[in-house]
Enzyme design. Sequence first.
Site, short mmCIF file in Angstrom:
data_model
loop_
_atom_site.label_atom_id
_atom_site.label_comp_id
_atom_site.label_asym_id
_atom_site.label_seq_id
_atom_site.Cartn_x
_atom_site.Cartn_y
_atom_site.Cartn_z
CG HIS A 95 3.95 -15.36 -0.54
ND1 HIS A 95 3.26 -14.17 -0.62
CD2 HIS A 95 4.33 -15.66 -1.81
CE1 HIS A 95 3.22 -13.75 -1.87
NE2 HIS A 95 3.86 -14.65 -2.62
CB CYS A 133 2.26 -10.57 3.04
SG CYS A 133 0.55 -11.13 3.16
CD GLU A 134 -2.71 -5.68 0.12
OE1 GLU A 134 -3.87 -5.96 -0.22
OE2 GLU A 134 -2.07 -4.73 -0.36
CG HIS A 135 -3.61 -10.43 2.71
ND1 HIS A 135 -3.44 -11.31 1.65
CD2 HIS A 135 -4.37 -9.41 2.25
CE1 HIS A 135 -4.10 -10.84 0.60
NE2 HIS A 135 -4.66 -9.70 0.94
CG HIS A 136 -0.81 -12.81 7.09
ND1 HIS A 136 -0.99 -13.23 5.78
CD2 HIS A 136 -1.79 -13.39 7.83
CE1 HIS A 136 -2.03 -14.04 5.74
NE2 HIS A 136 -2.54 -14.16 6.94
CD GLN A 143 4.33 -13.86 -6.36
OE1 GLN A 143 4.60 -14.24 -5.22
NE2 GLN A 143 4.54 -14.60 -7.43
CB CYS A 166 1.73 -15.16 5.17
SG CYS A 166 1.54 -15.13 3.37
#
Length: 293
Positions: free
Chosen positions: A252, A183-186, A224, A254
């Site tokens: 996910h 996940c590029e956010h977390h 995704q 996250c």
Amino acid sequence: MKETNGVTNIIGEEEQTNVVVKKSQEKDLENALAMATTNGDHCAGNSVVAKKKTRPVLVKTWSENYEINDVEVPGTPRTPRTSTTPGHEKCTFHHDLELDHRPPTREDMIPEMSRSYRLLLGSLGENPDRQGLLKTPERAAKAMLFFTKGYDQSLEEVLNDAIFDEDHDEMVVVKDIEMFSMCEHHLVPFYGKVSIGYLPCGKILGLSKLARIVEIYSRRLQVQERLTKQIAVAVTKAVQPTGVAVIVEGTHMCMVMRGVQKINSKTVTSTMLGVFRDDPKTREEFLNLVQSK
């Protein structure tokens, strides 16, 4: 210097000194900019080359009449990470994904990444020098490079000419391909399965290449939704089929081990191109094949 009433007047000298200092600073700035342009923006020899504006990487997708139009899809490396690229033979670092300059091989990134992980451990209040953590920064760096190895893979390299002329126009489906991504956010993992279907138009793709296409785009920092579209577009570029369908089902971390902490939640995304988008019966056939046990 002039003396007025016993007081030395040095204003004139100060003004002259300020002018000299200012000119010297301007000259230093010009030299720094010239050096940055030579070493950073372009690397062809020692000459300064004006930086050219690069156009976005374009890929192909289907429109309503099945003609192919150019649309931008992010996340595709602009150039391979190799020092043999023309004009980059003398580069120590060079361009990839508009991050300007990166080491020519991923292994060369390990020392710097290890220092970053060591700093992170210290920031968490840990002792990076204790036995259990002594080699952790290097291990973590190598693991992150593996998790993101898709940045150094291209579609052409992975396909390796495994495209064959075949008079077959019935649906081809490969389902439940395992997928692991970040996940590029977390910067935590998400994982699941991918199902791909396409209707050939004179060409078929080696079945294992569908799984390898999933690997290229999943082994990157991702969301995704974008991953699903990139897989579909890659298959379209590879064999120019009548249509492509991709469904991704992911869990996910996250959402599981932080935040809302819903351990049974799953995210399903789909991309339908060509006849799969326009023909409900074709789309239904694909969905039935994917859902069958």
